[in-house]
Write a protein that holds these residues in place. Structure first.
Motif, PDB file in Angstrom:
ATOM      1  N   SER A  88      25.256  -7.552 -37.646  1.00  0.00           N
ATOM      2  CA  SER A  88      24.424  -8.040 -36.553  1.00  0.00           C
ATOM      3  C   SER A  88      24.867  -7.409 -35.237  1.00  0.00           C
ATOM      4  O   SER A  88      25.965  -6.851 -35.132  1.00  0.00           O
ATOM      5  CB  SER A  88      24.480  -9.570 -36.466  1.00  0.00           C
ATOM      6  OG  SER A  88      25.820 -10.019 -36.291  1.00  0.00           O
ATOM      7  N   ALA A  89      23.999  -7.525 -34.219  1.00  0.00           N
ATOM      8  CA  ALA A  89      24.293  -6.869 -32.949  1.00  0.00           C
ATOM      9  C   ALA A  89      23.532  -7.538 -31.810  1.00  0.00           C
ATOM     10  O   ALA A  89      22.419  -8.036 -31.983  1.00  0.00           O
ATOM     11  CB  ALA A  89      23.917  -5.391 -33.009  1.00  0.00           C
ATOM     12  N   LEU A  90      24.161  -7.518 -30.634  1.00  0.00           N
ATOM     13  CA  LEU A  90      23.517  -7.889 -29.375  1.00  0.00           C
ATOM     14  C   LEU A  90      23.735  -6.722 -28.416  1.00  0.00           C
ATOM     15  O   LEU A  90      24.876  -6.359 -28.124  1.00  0.00           O
ATOM     16  CB  LEU A  90      24.120  -9.173 -28.808  1.00  0.00           C
ATOM     17  CG  LEU A  90      23.715  -9.534 -27.377  1.00  0.00           C
ATOM     18  CD1 LEU A  90      22.203  -9.764 -27.271  1.00  0.00           C
ATOM     19  CD2 LEU A  90      24.476 -10.764 -26.894  1.00  0.00           C
ATOM     20  N   LEU A  91      22.648  -6.154 -27.922  1.00  0.00           N
ATOM     21  CA  LEU A  91      22.711  -4.971 -27.071  1.00  0.00           C
ATOM     22  C   LEU A  91      21.933  -5.228 -25.794  1.00  0.00           C
ATOM     23  O   LEU A  91      20.824  -5.756 -25.841  1.00  0.00           O
ATOM     24  CB  LEU A  91      22.099  -3.763 -27.784  1.00  0.00           C
ATOM     25  CG  LEU A  91      22.467  -3.549 -29.263  1.00  0.00           C
ATOM     26  CD1 LEU A  91      21.565  -2.496 -29.876  1.00  0.00           C
ATOM     27  CD2 LEU A  91      23.926  -3.146 -29.389  1.00  0.00           C
ATOM     28  N   VAL A  92      22.496  -4.847 -24.655  1.00  0.00           N
ATOM     29  CA  VAL A  92      21.763  -4.961 -23.395  1.00  0.00           C
ATOM     30  C   VAL A  92      22.024  -3.725 -22.556  1.00  0.00           C
ATOM     31  O   VAL A  92      23.133  -3.175 -22.559  1.00  0.00           O
ATOM     32  CB  VAL A  92      22.157  -6.249 -22.626  1.00  0.00           C
ATOM     33  CG1 VAL A  92      23.593  -6.196 -22.118  1.00  0.00           C
ATOM     34  CG2 VAL A  92      21.186  -6.504 -21.482  1.00  0.00           C
ATOM     35  N   GLU A  93      20.997  -3.270 -21.854  1.00  0.00           N
ATOM     36  CA  GLU A  93      21.110  -2.117 -20.953  1.00  0.00           C
ATOM     37  C   GLU A  93      20.409  -2.463 -19.634  1.00  0.00           C
ATOM     38  O   GLU A  93      19.196  -2.321 -19.498  1.00  0.00           O
ATOM     39  CB  GLU A  93      20.475  -0.871 -21.582  1.00  0.00           C
ATOM     40  CG  GLU A  93      21.256  -0.272 -22.742  1.00  0.00           C
ATOM     41  CD  GLU A  93      22.520   0.470 -22.294  1.00  0.00           C
ATOM     42  OE1 GLU A  93      22.847   0.418 -21.084  1.00  0.00           O
ATOM     43  OE2 GLU A  93      23.164   1.104 -23.154  1.00  0.00           O
ATOM     44  N   PRO A  94      21.160  -2.934 -18.638  1.00  0.00           N
ATOM     45  CA  PRO A  94      20.565  -3.203 -17.318  1.00  0.00           C
ATOM     46  C   PRO A  94      20.549  -1.927 -16.467  1.00  0.00           C
ATOM     47  O   PRO A  94      21.468  -1.120 -16.524  1.00  0.00           O
ATOM     48  CB  PRO A  94      21.502  -4.255 -16.705  1.00  0.00           C
ATOM     49  CG  PRO A  94      22.537  -4.562 -17.756  1.00  0.00           C
ATOM     50  CD  PRO A  94      22.545  -3.418 -18.710  1.00  0.00           C
ATOM     51  N   LEU A  95      19.520  -1.795 -15.647  1.00  0.00           N
ATOM     52  CA  LEU A  95      19.301  -0.565 -14.895  1.00  0.00           C
ATOM     53  C   LEU A  95      18.853  -0.899 -13.478  1.00  0.00           C
ATOM     54  O   LEU A  95      17.951  -1.728 -13.279  1.00  0.00           O
ATOM     55  CB  LEU A  95      18.228   0.269 -15.603  1.00  0.00           C
ATOM     56  CG  LEU A  95      17.986   1.703 -15.183  1.00  0.00           C
ATOM     57  CD1 LEU A  95      19.238   2.545 -15.354  1.00  0.00           C
ATOM     58  CD2 LEU A  95      16.828   2.286 -15.989  1.00  0.00           C
ATOM     59  N   ILE A  96      19.494  -0.257 -12.479  1.00  0.00           N
ATOM     60  CA  ILE A  96      19.175  -0.489 -11.075  1.00  0.00           C
ATOM     61  C   ILE A  96      18.748   0.828 -10.447  1.00  0.00           C
ATOM     62  O   ILE A  96      19.460   1.837 -10.531  1.00  0.00           O
ATOM     63  CB  ILE A  96      20.398  -1.051 -10.305  1.00  0.00           C
ATOM     64  CG1 ILE A  96      21.006  -2.250 -11.045  1.00  0.00           C
ATOM     65  CG2 ILE A  96      20.010  -1.401  -8.873  1.00  0.00           C
ATOM     66  CD1 ILE A  96      20.079  -3.432 -11.187  1.00  0.00           C
ATOM     67  N   PHE A  97      17.602   0.822  -9.771  1.00  0.00           N
ATOM     68  CA  PHE A  97      17.079   2.022  -9.116  1.00  0.00           C
ATOM     69  C   PHE A  97      17.415   1.964  -7.623  1.00  0.00           C
ATOM     70  O   PHE A  97      16.587   1.598  -6.790  1.00  0.00           O
ATOM     71  CB  PHE A  97      15.571   2.119  -9.333  1.00  0.00           C
ATOM     72  CG  PHE A  97      15.176   2.305 -10.767  1.00  0.00           C
ATOM     73  CD1 PHE A  97      14.924   3.574 -11.275  1.00  0.00           C
ATOM     74  CD2 PHE A  97      15.071   1.216 -11.621  1.00  0.00           C
ATOM     75  CE1 PHE A  97      14.557   3.748 -12.600  1.00  0.00           C
ATOM     76  CE2 PHE A  97      14.704   1.381 -12.949  1.00  0.00           C
ATOM     77  CZ  PHE A  97      14.453   2.646 -13.443  1.00  0.00           C
ATOM     78  N   GLY A  98      18.654   2.307  -7.284  1.00  0.00           N
ATOM     79  CA  GLY A  98      19.097   2.220  -5.905  1.00  0.00           C
ATOM     80  C   GLY A  98      19.409   0.784  -5.516  1.00  0.00           C
ATOM     81  O   GLY A  98      18.800  -0.154  -6.029  1.00  0.00           O
ATOM     82  N   ARG A  99      20.371   0.624  -4.614  1.00  0.00           N
ATOM     83  CA  ARG A  99      20.790  -0.713  -4.190  1.00  0.00           C
ATOM     84  C   ARG A  99      19.978  -1.122  -2.962  1.00  0.00           C
ATOM     85  O   ARG A  99      20.178  -0.591  -1.865  1.00  0.00           O
ATOM     86  CB  ARG A  99      22.280  -0.729  -3.898  1.00  0.00           C
ATOM     87  CG  ARG A  99      23.148  -0.394  -5.116  1.00  0.00           C
ATOM     88  CD  ARG A  99      24.597  -0.167  -4.748  1.00  0.00           C
ATOM     89  NE  ARG A  99      24.743   0.989  -3.856  1.00  0.00           N
ATOM     90  CZ  ARG A  99      25.918   1.438  -3.418  1.00  0.00           C
ATOM     91  NH1 ARG A  99      27.041   0.857  -3.781  1.00  0.00           N
ATOM     92  NH2 ARG A  99      25.976   2.483  -2.614  1.00  0.00           N
ATOM     93  N   MET A 100      19.088  -2.083  -3.136  1.00  0.00           N
ATOM     94  CA  MET A 100      18.204  -2.476  -2.041  1.00  0.00           C
ATOM     95  C   MET A 100      18.990  -3.016  -0.856  1.00  0.00           C
ATOM     96  O   MET A 100      18.623  -2.798   0.300  1.00  0.00           O
ATOM     97  CB  MET A 100      17.198  -3.517  -2.540  1.00  0.00           C
ATOM     98  CG  MET A 100      16.183  -2.980  -3.519  1.00  0.00           C
ATOM     99  SD  MET A 100      14.874  -4.169  -3.899  1.00  0.00           S
ATOM    100  CE  MET A 100      14.035  -4.273  -2.313  1.00  0.00           C
ATOM    101  N   ALA A 101      20.078  -3.729  -1.119  1.00  0.00           N
ATOM    102  CA  ALA A 101      20.880  -4.298  -0.037  1.00  0.00           C
ATOM    103  C   ALA A 101      21.498  -3.217   0.843  1.00  0.00           C
ATOM    104  O   ALA A 101      21.834  -3.472   2.003  1.00  0.00           O
ATOM    105  CB  ALA A 101      21.979  -5.195  -0.607  1.00  0.00           C
TER     106      ALA A 101
END
Length: 220
Positions: A88-101
């Motif tokens: 079994s597996a849990l996979l996540v890939e978060p992605l940010i397009f430039g830091r708005m702050a």
């Protein structure tokens, strides 16, 4: 915990991650902080390749923190997962397009992403994402991201995946969706205004799927 001592990836870099989970074993992999894809010289593309192999009865949590794309970045990324029939597996890939702050925008860049999961040598799931050029303009399109500057893909492969669908949907904001594909694969897509909003939505989901064992570095 994985640490990139270079502090980020730029054109010409070639990084490889290879992890093997043994029989009836469990492994959680995360990163010390967000990965960064920096400005690259013309014609140079950074490479990041990750290979996860999980033996019978094993489980892997692939939980890297966000990848932040900077102006004029060039990154090709690939995640390949090979599962034994009852792994079994849990996979996540978060992605940010430039830091708005920080007032960052990505009006020029290249990002190619590929995810493949095989079970017992047979393709179970395959996905791809491609941005080339003005990422901000592409994200502003209503049928791409409708102005969102952060996104995540989450894949959960386990026998209890169908039973997780309804509880997870109750946790999701409007700009997110989840579906079960086949007998035991749950796919979740999430859009958010920025990195902070992405975490606010993603952390409750990850806490549920990791049975409240999400690495501490993830906590806001």
């Amino acid at each position: 915990m994985l640490i990139n001592t270079a502090g980020g990836i730029t054109g010409g870099d070639d990084m490889r991650i290879n992890a093997v989970v043994g029989i009836d074993a469990a492994l959680t992999l995360t990163t010390q902080t967000a990965e960064r894809a920096y400005r690259a010289q013309p014609g140079e593309v950074g490479q990041l390749r990750t290979k996860l192999t999980v033996a019978a009865g094993g489980h892997v949590n692939w939980l890297p923190q966000e990848t932040i794309l900077f102006q004029s970045c060039a990154l090709s990324r690939r995640l390949d997962v090979d599962l034994a029939p009852d792994a079994s597996a849990l996979l996540v890939e978060p992605l940010i397009f430039g830091r708005m702050a920080m007032g960052e925008v990505v009006t020029q860049g290249l990002f190619h992403d590929h995810i493949s999961i095989r079970r017992d040598g047979q393709m179970l799931y395959r996905d791809g994402l491609r941005f080339n050029g003005n990422m901000q303009a592409q994200l502003d399109r209503p049928h791409v991201a409708a102005g969102a500057r952060a996104m995540a893909t989450l894949i959960y492969v386990a026998p209890d995946a169908p039973g997780q669908l309804a509880p997870l949907r109750r946790l999701l904001p409007d700009k997110a969706g989840a579906s079960v594909i086949g007998d035991d694969l749950l796919l979740l897509r999430l859009l958010a205004t920025d990195a902070h909003d992405l975490r606010l939505s993603l952390i409750p989901v990850l806490n549920r799927l990791t049975r409240d064992t999400l690495p501490r570095c993830w906590m806001i």
